[in-house]
Design a protein around this motif. Structure first.
Motif, mmCIF file in Angstrom:
data_model
loop_
_atom_site.group_PDB
_atom_site.id
_atom_site.type_symbol
_atom_site.label_atom_id
_atom_site.label_comp_id
_atom_site.label_asym_id
_atom_site.label_seq_id
_atom_site.Cartn_x
_atom_site.Cartn_y
_atom_site.Cartn_z
ATOM 1 N N LEU A 53 -30.452 -6.254 48.720
ATOM 2 C CA LEU A 53 -31.556 -5.716 49.504
ATOM 3 C C LEU A 53 -32.884 -6.336 49.080
ATOM 4 O O LEU A 53 -33.694 -6.747 49.928
ATOM 5 N N PHE A 54 -33.120 -6.440 47.784
ATOM 6 C CA PHE A 54 -34.352 -7.079 47.312
ATOM 7 C C PHE A 54 -34.405 -8.542 47.769
ATOM 8 O O PHE A 54 -35.457 -9.030 48.201
ATOM 9 N N ALA A 55 -33.272 -9.240 47.667
ATOM 10 C CA ALA A 55 -33.243 -10.655 48.037
ATOM 11 C C ALA A 55 -33.481 -10.851 49.528
ATOM 12 O O ALA A 55 -34.244 -11.727 49.950
ATOM 13 N N ARG A 56 -32.821 -10.014 50.342
ATOM 14 C CA ARG A 56 -32.954 -10.137 51.794
ATOM 15 C C ARG A 56 -34.356 -9.759 52.263
ATOM 16 O O ARG A 56 -34.977 -10.463 53.068
ATOM 17 N N VAL A 57 -34.849 -8.628 51.766
ATOM 18 C CA VAL A 57 -36.160 -8.160 52.212
ATOM 19 C C VAL A 57 -37.265 -9.076 51.693
ATOM 20 O O VAL A 57 -38.122 -9.535 52.457
ATOM 21 N N GLY A 58 -37.256 -9.363 50.385
ATOM 22 C CA GLY A 58 -38.283 -10.224 49.816
ATOM 23 C C GLY A 58 -38.254 -11.619 50.415
ATOM 24 O O GLY A 58 -39.287 -12.167 50.830
ATOM 25 N N MET A 110 -42.122 -5.879 49.463
ATOM 26 C CA MET A 110 -40.693 -5.574 49.555
ATOM 27 C C MET A 110 -40.334 -4.277 48.828
ATOM 28 O O MET A 110 -39.244 -3.734 49.021
ATOM 29 N N ILE A 111 -41.236 -3.762 47.998
ATOM 30 C CA ILE A 111 -40.899 -2.627 47.130
ATOM 31 C C ILE A 111 -40.605 -1.363 47.929
ATOM 32 O O ILE A 111 -39.573 -0.710 47.734
ATOM 33 N N ALA A 112 -41.510 -1.001 48.861
ATOM 34 C CA ALA A 112 -41.356 0.257 49.598
ATOM 35 C C ALA A 112 -40.061 0.318 50.405
ATOM 36 O O ALA A 112 -39.288 1.286 50.276
ATOM 37 N N PRO A 113 -39.742 -0.689 51.256
ATOM 38 C CA PRO A 113 -38.489 -0.589 52.011
ATOM 39 C C PRO A 113 -37.243 -0.603 51.125
ATOM 40 O O PRO A 113 -36.244 0.044 51.448
ATOM 41 N N ALA A 114 -37.295 -1.335 50.020
ATOM 42 C CA ALA A 114 -36.119 -1.395 49.144
ATOM 43 C C ALA A 114 -35.881 -0.058 48.448
ATOM 44 O O ALA A 114 -34.735 0.379 48.281
ATOM 45 N N LEU A 115 -36.941 0.624 48.065
ATOM 46 C CA LEU A 115 -36.793 1.876 47.315
ATOM 47 C C LEU A 115 -36.291 3.034 48.164
ATOM 48 O O LEU A 115 -35.620 3.935 47.656
ATOM 49 N N GLY A 119 -39.296 -9.294 38.723
ATOM 50 C CA GLY A 119 -39.580 -7.957 39.235
ATOM 51 C C GLY A 119 -38.328 -7.123 39.403
ATOM 52 O O GLY A 119 -38.302 -5.934 39.058
ATOM 53 N N VAL A 120 -37.273 -7.741 39.926
ATOM 54 C CA VAL A 120 -36.012 -7.015 40.140
ATOM 55 C C VAL A 120 -35.395 -6.621 38.806
ATOM 56 O O VAL A 120 -34.760 -5.563 38.691
ATOM 57 N N ALA A 121 -35.578 -7.447 37.777
ATOM 58 C CA ALA A 121 -35.043 -7.122 36.450
ATOM 59 C C ALA A 121 -35.628 -5.808 35.940
ATOM 60 O O ALA A 121 -34.923 -5.010 35.297
ATOM 61 N N LEU A 122 -36.903 -5.569 36.228
ATOM 62 C CA LEU A 122 -37.530 -4.300 35.831
ATOM 63 C C LEU A 122 -36.851 -3.125 36.534
ATOM 64 O O LEU A 122 -36.547 -2.095 35.908
ATOM 65 N N PHE A 123 -36.615 -3.277 37.844
ATOM 66 C CA PHE A 123 -35.926 -2.229 38.602
ATOM 67 C C PHE A 123 -34.537 -1.960 38.026
ATOM 68 O O PHE A 123 -34.143 -0.802 37.820
#
Length: 694
Positions: A183-188, A581-586, A56-60
């Protein structure tokens, strides 16, 4: 250029040491076949989660890379920026992945070591934590070194002053990739681990009344997987980002301060020498059988303090050699080191059950869950006073001791150096932090395989200490984030002046754009915390319902005659974490760009200042309250207030459940939010200057 080769040596030394520690752990006995089976289940669950997360993060990253590439082709960015963004994210994710793989390999070995002695269990867990610590600093310095060499070669035709400006400004941008991945790693990871933990505790311990990590609990494997994906992989990516962010921000400020290549070399050399100091410190971490919490803390602190002492001596000679007329910079480095030690001590005081605050928190369980939650919130709020004062004093000492009263940019460089000084011994500091989740996993394996009660007592002692060192590590990361954020804000303003030297910024509080930016920035950490807390709550609800369903529908589960469906809980946590995790990271990426396009660089400057101030305080409060709730529960489990199974214990479990997302999801993610908003602002500065409305 000679300094960069020393940095490469430091990088390779860290990676070689980490590899040797890895081989050392691998040689340790794994225990019984049942211990190996459970460890394999945890490892497979963690690998499956990270595989889905990285997909998922790779797409971002692909989308942002294309946006940056378009901006570079339009002349708004350097051509190197999109690729620096990718490498920052890659190395940040890789450091977390290596740490997680090591932790899942070491959990059963730690349990087996604890069956022999407390010191053996400590050494195995700490060695595994060392792999994480030295992988982070090694990969961080390697990434820095590679980009320094590439950029120095690319701009070799420019005069030295211009070349260094180009090199440092381009290096600064790869921090955006590191921060995004962190951020993705910590939140997810935080959502996963706390959803599983809350679900397992509320149903297993409170409703059904079975022990923690009981194999009859369907969420027990997911809980242990969560320790690795959140507290190890997420933390590794987080502190990688803090480490490289402080170094590159300070290197960029060296140019504005007029120190040129020598000024850039100072933070790089400090980081490289910090690796050597940390390696030496690890050999002093050991304890004796029957050690108390104070003895165990002393064992870990001994290694940390020895490393810090080496930096105290070495940094003097670095400054004396490179900038002999600027010895005030040495005071700045010392102020960062001392601030880091003091923040660690204050965090330990408020979160360890050795001291009065956590003991008083446990006492409040006598009157039920409501009072322990009220007392925990009070403790967390009170604990913010000392770190704020310490960081404030460090900023003032760093600024004025370096000559900031006469030259503002020199003072800012001093503040940046204090952040580097605070993080110089990150290798061993992170090792003391990362070992906690490994000890926690070891305790779970000991419980699930019905090992002798003495083993669980030893792993619980190590785990309780791990809660304190983890809280200390979070305070350390948050404190360094505040100092680094100031350096990044200064770098942002400097970047604006590089793009348009004639622009006169009005950054006074009477400027409505600055004031509105401050208000929005002050709100942002609360919005972020709300989204991440809600994500944990929603994910935990689904786990609670699933665990209840299995207890009700699987015949023989409570008698131990039927095995729970562990995979269902792991999969449910994974899917929830990826979605929520998507909303807070974005918002960390979108908000600074939107504010910039609306109100220009003055609005962004206010936004960054507001986010730093409230984010720092909120993160400290949440991390310390959560750590204290957790250790209050463990203090009761050790026999205080009628011990396990009592009404006081159930109240403490509720407090710990509330504290879980405080200390492991929202709190530690806020420090990344602080720095990512700054990094995004720097990268998109040209676009904001060209198209802002006001």
């Amino acid at each position: 250029m000679n300094a960069i080769y020393f940095v490469i040596i430091g990088s390779l030394s860290a990676l070689v040491f980490a590899f040797l520690m890895y081989l050392r752990i691998k040689k340790q006995p794994q225990g019984s076949s049942e211990m190996i089976r459970i460890s394999d289940a945890i490892r497979k669950g963690a690998n499956a989660y990270l595989k889905r997360q990285y997909s998922g993060v790779a797409l971002f990253f692909g989308i942002i890379f294309c946006i940056l590439l378009i901006m570079a082709s339009g002349g708004y960015l350097s051509f190197f920026t999109p690729f620096a963004f990718l490498t920052g994210g890659f190395f940040s994710g890789l450091s977390g992945f290596i740490g997680m793989r090591t932790a899942t390999m070491a959990n059963n070995r730690t349990a087996e070591g604890a069956s022999k002695s407390l010191n053996k269990g400590l050494r195995v867990a700490f060695s595994a934590g060392s792999v994480m610590g030295f992988t982070v600093v090694g990969l961080g310095l390697l990434d820095l070194s590679i980009w320094y060499l590439i950029l120095n070669a690319a701009f070799h035709n420019l005069p030295e002053s211009q070349r260094i400006t180009e090199v440092t400004s381009n290096m600064l941008t790869f921090g955006m990739g590191a921060s995004s991945m962190a951020l993705f790693a910590r939140v997810g990871g935080g959502i996963f681990t706390k959803a599983a933990d809350v679900g397992a505790d509320l149903v297993g311990k409170v409703e059904v009344g079975i022990p923690e990590d009981d194999p009859r609990n369907p969420a027990v494997i997911a809980d242990n997987v969560g320790d690795n994906v959140g507290d190890v992989a997420g933390m590794g990516a987080d502190l990688y980002e803090s480490y490289v962010g402080s170094i590159v921000a300070t290197a960029a400020l060296a140019v504005a301060a007029g120190y040129g290549l020598k000024g850039v070399s100072v933070p790089l050399l400090l980081a490289a020498l910090g690796v050597i100091a940390s390696i030496i410190g690890t050999f002093f971490v050991k304890t004796k059988e029957g050690a108390s919490q104070k003895n165990l803390l002393k064992a870990l602190r001994t290694g940390t303090y020895i490393s810090a002492g080496i930096i105290v001596v070495a940094s003097y000679f670095i400054i004396k050699l490179l900038l002999p007329e600027q010895m005030g910079l040495y005071i700045a480095v010392l102020s960062g080191l001392v601030a880091g030690v003091l923040i660690g001590a204050i965090t330990e005081y408020f979160t360890s059950d050795t001291y009065k605050p956590t003991k008083r928190l446990a006492d409040s369980s006598e009157t039920g869950p409501a009072t322990i939650i009220i007392s925990g919130l009070s403790l967390g709020m009170l604990s913010t006073v000392a770190p704020v004062v310490i960081v404030g004093i460090s900023i003032l000492v760093s600024f004025f001791s370096t000559g900031g009263a006469d030259n503002f940019n020199v003072g800012l460089y001093g503040i940046g150096l204090s952040a580097v000084g605070m993080l110089a011994t990150l290798g061993i500091t992170l090792a003391t932090d990362a070992y906690g989740p490994i000890a926690d996993n070891a305790g779970g394996i000991a419980e699930m395989t019905h090992m002798d009660s003495s083993v669980r007592e030893r792993t619980d002692a190590l785990d309780s200490l791990g809660n304190t060192t983890a809280a200390t590590g979070k305070g350390f990361a948050i404190g360094s984030a505040a100092l680094t954020a100031l350096a990044l804000i200064a770098s942002y303003v400097d970047k604006i002046h590089q793009i348009n030297p004639d622009l006169k910024l009005d950054l006074t509080l009477t400027n409505p754009k600055v004031l509105v930016g401050l208000l929005i920035g002050g709100m942002l950490p609360f919005l972020f915390a709300a989204l991440t807390m809600d994500a944990v709550g929603r994910a935990a609800q689904s786990i609670v319902l699933e665990v209840r369903r299995q207890f009700k529908n699987i015949v023989g589960i409570m008698e131990g005659k039927a095995e729970p469906d562990y995979a269902a809980c792991v999969d449910m946590c994974t899917r929830s974490a990826q979605k929520l995790m998507i909303a807070p990271a974005l918002i960390a990426v979108i908000v600074p760009i939107v504010i910039g396009l609306l109100m220009g660089p003055e609005g962004v400057s206010g936004l960054l200042a507001g986010t730093t101030i409230t984010g720092f305080v909120l993160a400290v409060m949440m991390a310390n309250a959560g750590g204290a709730w957790d250790n209050a529960k463990k203090y009761i489990e050790q026999g205080a207030h009628s011990g396990k199974g009592s009404s006081q214990h159930k109240a403490a479990v509720v407090g710990d459940t509330v504290g879980d997302p405080f200390k492991d999801t929202s709190g530690p993610s806020i420090n990344i939010l602080i720095k990512l908003t700054s990094m995004v602002s720097i990268v998109f500065a040209s676009l904001v200057l060209a198209y802002h409305l006001l």
